[in-house]
Design an enzyme around this catalytic site. Structure first.
Site, short mmCIF file in Angstrom:
data_model
loop_
_atom_site.label_atom_id
_atom_site.label_comp_id
_atom_site.label_asym_id
_atom_site.label_seq_id
_atom_site.Cartn_x
_atom_site.Cartn_y
_atom_site.Cartn_z
CE LYS A 9 -2.07 -0.98 3.92
NZ LYS A 9 -1.51 -2.29 4.29
NE ARG A 82 -4.00 -1.05 9.98
CZ ARG A 82 -2.93 -0.49 9.43
NH1 ARG A 82 -2.96 0.76 9.05
NH2 ARG A 82 -1.84 -1.20 9.25
NE ARG A 121 7.49 -2.90 5.87
CZ ARG A 121 6.19 -2.61 5.98
NH1 ARG A 121 5.51 -2.21 4.92
NH2 ARG A 121 5.59 -2.74 7.13
NE ARG A 152 6.51 -0.48 10.11
CZ ARG A 152 5.33 -0.36 9.50
NH1 ARG A 152 5.25 0.26 8.35
NH2 ARG A 152 4.24 -0.87 10.02
NE ARG A 163 2.00 -4.74 11.19
CZ ARG A 163 2.97 -4.53 10.31
NH1 ARG A 163 4.14 -5.11 10.45
NH2 ARG A 163 2.77 -3.74 9.29
P1 AMP Z 1 1.05 0.76 8.96
O1 AMP Z 1 2.28 1.56 8.74
O2 AMP Z 1 -0.11 1.25 8.14
O3 AMP Z 1 1.30 -0.71 8.82
O4 AMP Z 1 0.60 0.99 10.50
C1 AMP Z 1 1.46 0.64 11.56
C2 AMP Z 1 0.66 0.52 12.83
O5 AMP Z 1 0.06 1.78 13.16
C3 AMP Z 1 -0.51 -0.47 12.81
O6 AMP Z 1 -0.11 -1.81 13.03
C4 AMP Z 1 -1.38 0.08 13.95
O7 AMP Z 1 -0.83 -0.24 15.22
C5 AMP Z 1 -1.22 1.60 13.75
N1 AMP Z 1 -2.24 2.12 12.80
C6 AMP Z 1 -2.03 2.63 11.56
N2 AMP Z 1 -3.18 2.99 10.99
C7 AMP Z 1 -4.16 2.70 11.87
C8 AMP Z 1 -5.57 2.80 11.85
N3 AMP Z 1 -6.23 3.29 10.78
N4 AMP Z 1 -6.26 2.37 12.94
C9 AMP Z 1 -5.63 1.88 14.02
N5 AMP Z 1 -4.29 1.73 14.12
C10 AMP Z 1 -3.55 2.14 13.04
#
Ligand code: AMP
Length: 205
Positions: A9, A82, A121, A152, A163
Site C-alpha cells: 500500500k 482499518r 522490508r 520496523r 498484524r
Molecule cells: P502501517 O504503517 O499502516 O502498517 O501501520 C502501523 C501501525 O500503526 C498499525 O499496526 C497500527 O498499530 C497503527 N495504525 C495505523 N493505521 C491505523 C488505523 N487506521 N487504525 C488503528 N491503528 C492504526
C-alpha cells in the site's frame, strides 16, 4: 489503499502521489512521527503499534479529520480506515465536506508472500522509502537519499502474525463495506511495483 500489511500500500500510494500530485496520507506514518516526537498521542500509540494491535478508533479518526482539512484538492489514504467504525466515520466526514471517495483499491497478495515481504522490508529513517532486502542489502544506505535503513519493530515475525490476524478480523470487513457501495477495485499485488502500479493506474483513470 486497502490490503494486508506488506501488500504494498505504502509503495503504491507514493507512486500514485507522484503521478497524480495528490498527497499520500498514511496513518501509520503519522502515528510513527508522533511516537518519534514523543507527543501525548505518540506516547499513547507506541506500545500498541509495537504489539501489532490497532490504535483506538477515536484517536485515528481525529488525526485523519485534521489532516483532511488540508487536502481539499484530493488525497490518497493509506492504512485508514482499518475498522468498520473508522470507515463509517470517514463516510460521514467526507459527506459533510462533499468530497466523496473515487475508488477503494484493494491490493491482494497471498499470505505467505506478505510474511516474506515484511520480514525482508527495510525502511529509510530519513525519507521513508521502503526496500526489500532481496534486492537491496539490509545495511543500506538508502539509494534515494543516503539515509540509514532499519527494520520496523512491528515487522518482526510474531508481531507480523498478530498484524495479519488483526487484518483478518478487523479490516477485512471494511472491504465488504466498500464492495456494497460499489467502490472496491481489487488488483493483484504480485509482481514488481511497476506491474502493480500499472494495474492500479488503470482502475483510477
Ligand atoms: P502501517 O504503517 O499502516 O502498517 O501501520 C502501523 C501501525 O500503526 C498499525 O499496526 C497500527 O498499530 C497503527 N495504525 C495505523 N493505521 C491505523 C488505523 N487506521 N487504525 C488503528 N491503528 C492504526
Amino acid at each position: 489503499m486497502m490490503g494486508a500489511p506488506g501488500a504494498g500500500k505504502g509503495t503504491q500510494a507514493k507512486l500514485l502521489e507522484e503521478r497524480f500530485k495528490v498527497p499520500h496520507i498514511s496513518t501509520g506514518d503519522m502515528l510513527r512521527e508522533a511516537v518519534q516526537a514523543d507527543t501525548p498521542l505518540g506516547r499513547e500509540a507506541a506500545q500498541i503499534i509495537q504489539q501489532g494491535l490497532l490504535v483506538p478508533d477515536d484517536l485515528v479518526i481525529r488525526i485523519v479529520d485534521e489532516r483532511l482539512q488540508k487536502a481539499a484538492g484530493g488525497f490518497i489514504l493509506d492504512g485508514f480506515p482499518r475498522t468498520v467504525a473508522q470507515a463509517e466515520a470517514l463516510d460521514e466526514l467526507l459527506t459533510r465536506r462533499q468530497q466523496p471517495l473515487n475508488a477503494v483499491i484493494e491490493i491482494a497478495v497471498p499470505r505467505d508472500e506478505v510474511v516474506l515481504r515484511l520480514s525482508r522490508r527495510r525502511v529509510c529513517r530519513s525519507c521513508g522509502t521502503m526496500f526489500n532486502t532481496a534486492f537491496q542489502p539490509p545495511e543500506g544506505p538508502c539509494d534515494r537519499c543516503g539515509g540509514e535503513l532499519y527494520q520496523r519493530e512491528d515487522d518482526r515475525e510474531d508481531t507480523v502474525r498478530r498484524r495479519l490476524e488483526v487484518f483478518r478480523q478487523e479490516t477485512a470487513p471494511v472491504l465488504a463495506h466498500y464492495k456494497k457501495k460499489g467502490l472496491l477495485r481489487r488488483v493483484s499485488g504480485t509482481g514488481s511495483p511497476a506491474d502493480v502500479f500499472g494495474r492500479i493506474a488503470t482502475e483510477v483513470q
